[in-house]
Design an enzyme around this catalytic site. Sequence first.
Site, PDB file in Angstrom:
ATOM      1  N   HIS A 118      57.368 -99.013 -12.559  1.00 49.25           N
ATOM      2  CA  HIS A 118      56.225 -98.656 -13.600  1.00 49.25           C
ATOM      3  C   HIS A 118      55.089 -97.647 -13.254  1.00 49.25           C
ATOM      4  CE1 HIS A 118      53.734 -99.660 -17.384  1.00 49.25           C
ATOM      5  NE2 HIS A 118      52.946 -99.415 -16.464  1.00 49.25           N
ATOM      6  N   GLU A 119      54.548 -98.258 -11.999  1.00 46.84           N
ATOM      7  CA  GLU A 119      53.406 -97.675 -11.219  1.00 46.84           C
ATOM      8  C   GLU A 119      53.817 -96.477 -10.659  1.00 46.84           C
ATOM      9  OE1 GLU A 119      50.796 -98.772 -12.237  1.00 46.84           O
ATOM     10  OE2 GLU A 119      51.371-100.854 -12.947  1.00 46.84           O
ATOM     11  N   HIS A 141      53.482 -88.929 -12.515  1.00 50.53           N
ATOM     12  CA  HIS A 141      52.685 -88.239 -13.441  1.00 50.53           C
ATOM     13  C   HIS A 141      51.432 -87.510 -12.674  1.00 50.53           C
ATOM     14  CE1 HIS A 141      51.151 -88.469 -17.898  1.00 50.53           C
ATOM     15  NE2 HIS A 141      51.103 -87.189 -17.435  1.00 50.53           N
ATOM     16  N   HIS A 192      53.489 -93.694 -13.057  1.00 50.13           N
ATOM     17  CA  HIS A 192      52.247 -93.217 -13.230  1.00 50.13           C
ATOM     18  C   HIS A 192      51.909 -92.403 -12.102  1.00 50.13           C
ATOM     19  CE1 HIS A 192      50.832 -95.442 -16.304  1.00 50.13           C
ATOM     20  NE2 HIS A 192      50.805 -96.716 -15.976  1.00 50.13           N
TER      21      HIS A 192
END
Length: 633
Positions: free
Chosen positions: A418-419, A425, A422
Amino acid sequence: MNFRSRILGTAALALVATLAPLTANAQSASPAKPAAEAAAVDQRWVWDLTKLFPSDEAWDAERKAVLADLPELAALKGTLGKDAKTMAAAFEKMSDVGRRLERLWVYASTQASTDSRDARNQERASLMRQLGGELGSALAWVDPEVQAIGKEKVESFIKAEPALKNHAFRLRDIIRTAEHTLTPEAEAALAAVSPVLTASGTTYNLLATVDVDWPSIQVDGKDVKLNQIGYAKLREHPDREVRKNAFNTFWTKWKQYENTFGSTLGTRIEAGVANAKLRGYKSAVAASLAGNDIPEEVYRTLVAEANNGLPTLHRYFKLRQKMLKLPDLHYYDIYPALVELGKEYPVDMAGELTLAATRPLGDEYQGMLKQAISERSMHVFPAEGKRSGAYQTGVYGVTPFVFLNHQNNFDSVSTYAHEWGHGMHTALANKNQPFETADYSLFVAEIASITNEILLSDFMLEQAGSKEERLYYLGHALESMRGTFFRQTMFAEFELATHDAVQQGEALSGKKMTEIYCGLLKKYHGADQGVMNIDPAYCQEWAYIPHFYRPFYVYQYATSMAASAYWAEQVETGGEKVREQYLNILRAGGSQYPYQLLKKAGLDMATPAPYQALIKRMSAIMDEMEKILNDKT
């Protein structure tokens, strides 16, 4: 969770509203390691902040230098309309200060996250709030002045001066929000007091992580402190009596502070409502969404479709009760794994699995991710004074930083993926956008991270070697949907209700918040339908949620869960063209409004379709789980 903010015009306030990152995507966490043990951790797993500043002294010198440069920004007032080159030079100076302030902020906030006990970290946070207020005051005139110049002249400047290209989106956004912008004097006053009005989030963090005398309970013959980290671990304990004891002890302690936390959160809500009224918005939620030009229909449709989907959520709870072989269901029965695998997932394995799961995203993504995780870019393990949860933060031109509290369980692998969603991104936006448009909206931020979680889940299902293992990963996917879609929408409803109460002139106390939250807990968990028992003591949970100090933030987890389910399926099945369509959303950074960015890519988040598709996916997973269970019997 992404916490970068560009500092252009009055956007300075966004940076300092809550300096220290809030708990995101809360994961399981064991009691923190003693300081001596933490100090012995392999330095590969402790981030290297010297990439930002070689020392605390260098950080403070730069802070003072930025502070000394603020009068130069204030002196630009009245010059923007002179000609295109003058406007471009002024905005370049603002960008330069923005870059410097971002670096200062990330250094301070990461330090505060890793050790809340250190007074120096608290002092740095305070100094950054002060600096943010000073910067906001120094630039409060910018938006009114641009708006006074007018759309026609601003557009002519953009056309005439290439140096304004990177600032064009910002300039047009200022024009768009003209009717909600106050006079320069009023904007300056609001900027000056904003750090004080939003400081309640810092007060909450210090109280919850440092000052509360958390109790301990006996578990397996050992004392376990029931702070936020201890609770997150014990709520998953396989022994139901241990879970019940943990819940009763933990929430009883929160009850003692009901009035205090009611005051801190109430102050934050009142500030949001007052800001909306001052700026002429019909509601606090409208003011919040307007910043990124997101239609209020997105928020309202999300809440309506989640409520329509509650029978599916209740079906999941009944399946959980069946699989755990429980005579009834209580709130403390939500978190235990439906299947115990007994497997461990060290952090090195988390990296390998994340890389393997994201292969559908292509060679560029894989190469950038592999490089990033090979650097000292993560703070991995729990420690005394370290906050729970996880987040990503970044500085333009520097490998993103990822904050974790890694346990050797699959939840931690999912959080890792998940992190770094980010992180990639941020890296892709930085690679493809200038500083001024690299920072992306929170509305799309969670799509990159949750898509990675779904890709990981699907990869693990492909690798599952037994029915039990397949049940485990299917159950994990279900729990992710519950926690990310339904739970976050419940939080979003709570925010609507509390802000509406203040807007209608009602008194908002800790007791009132408990009553509102209790009603939502019972509705979402099927108390009236006999699905789950909700003990009134657990209705204190609202005080535990740090995200409420970033008003109208959490709904974006839920919208992103729906969007991510769509994009993960598209990426896995649609080939190179679809993959590039998805990656272009990440590469776009903040160069387009997020709702329109998704809509152009074929996904309209203001319609029921994305949410209904997610709920349908949840039902399909339960169909498969029930088939496996029936085949086993």
